[in-house]
Motif scaffolding. Sequence first.
Motif, PDB file in Angstrom:
ATOM      1  N   TYR A 197       0.600  -1.182   0.533  1.00  0.00           N
ATOM      2  CA  TYR A 197       0.391   0.366   0.556  1.00  0.00           C
ATOM      3  C   TYR A 197       0.571   1.467  -0.209  1.00  0.00           C
ATOM      4  O   TYR A 197       1.635   1.013   0.608  1.00  0.00           O
ATOM      5  N   CYS A 198       0.393   2.216  -0.430  1.00  0.00           N
ATOM      6  CA  CYS A 198       1.335   3.018  -1.151  1.00  0.00           C
ATOM      7  C   CYS A 198       0.941   4.664   0.187  1.00  0.00           C
ATOM      8  O   CYS A 198       0.403   4.294   0.151  1.00  0.00           O
ATOM      9  N   LEU A 199       2.211   5.223   0.716  1.00  0.00           N
ATOM     10  CA  LEU A 199       1.917   5.782   1.665  1.00  0.00           C
ATOM     11  C   LEU A 199       1.864   6.865   1.637  1.00  0.00           C
ATOM     12  O   LEU A 199       1.469   7.362   2.817  1.00  0.00           O
ATOM     13  N   HIS A 258      -2.482   5.466  -0.374  1.00  0.00           N
ATOM     14  CA  HIS A 258      -3.305   4.147  -0.137  1.00  0.00           C
ATOM     15  C   HIS A 258      -3.093   3.848  -1.020  1.00  0.00           C
ATOM     16  O   HIS A 258      -4.166   2.739  -0.268  1.00  0.00           O
ATOM     17  N   ARG A 275      -3.400   0.192  -3.348  1.00  0.00           N
ATOM     18  CA  ARG A 275      -2.417  -0.876  -3.270  1.00  0.00           C
ATOM     19  C   ARG A 275      -2.196  -1.204  -4.604  1.00  0.00           C
ATOM     20  O   ARG A 275      -2.578  -0.760  -5.971  1.00  0.00           O
TER      21      ARG A 275
END
Length: 237
Positions: free
Chosen positions: A4-6, A9, A11
């Motif tokens: 999940y991208c910081l 968010h 996926r």
Amino acid sequence: MSEYCLWCHVRYHRRMNWHRLLGMEPSDVLCGDCRSRLLLINGDVCQGCGRPFEGTENWRHEEGWCADCLRWQGDHAWSGVLEKNRSVYVYNDFLKEVISRWKFRGDYALMEAFRHDLCREFYRHFSAESLLVPIPLSRERLYERGFNQAAALAQMLPLPALDVLERSDAKKQSKKSRRERLRTEQLFRLRSSESLHGASIVLIDDIYTTGTTVRHAARMLREAGAAAVSSFTLARS
């Protein structure tokens, strides 16, 4: 493998290869779309401050110096105080949002998005023999934020860092006009001169704007015996 991208968010799936499986290639905490919005500074830059010249031809001057740096060099009080500045990213709208969330809202995990680029770019421009000096916050700002972003960046570099400066000006530089920044009196006090004599120092900060902050720090360190002082920042505005 999915992550999940910081930042957004979303996926996303990371492609696996032998380098990644063997731990030779770090995993990314940002998805491809978000990573592409962080613009690395490459190509032709000012010899002094590291300003990228691409798309900013009005700033270019002969012999590779921008107009700002020529003004600094033309002032006898500041000429030669700072060897150079180099920065990792262009301070675009996206990075401004990321830094704001990290710095002012305490999303400390976002630092991992910078780690790989920060270390690579540091060693492109500076020696592994350098000593790091993070730009300090005032006590008021440190209390508000809970951490010093410059010290946090310095901790990502595997080099010794010296806590030798103390902030004497509590007013935020970001709230000052360009003219006010250039006229600011000394911003720092020296806590200790131990280990400074003859040292090659690299100041660490988050953003280079006019260069006033790092030059004040550089002059104090030079007066305390440092042989050379440069600066390295996450972003160049």
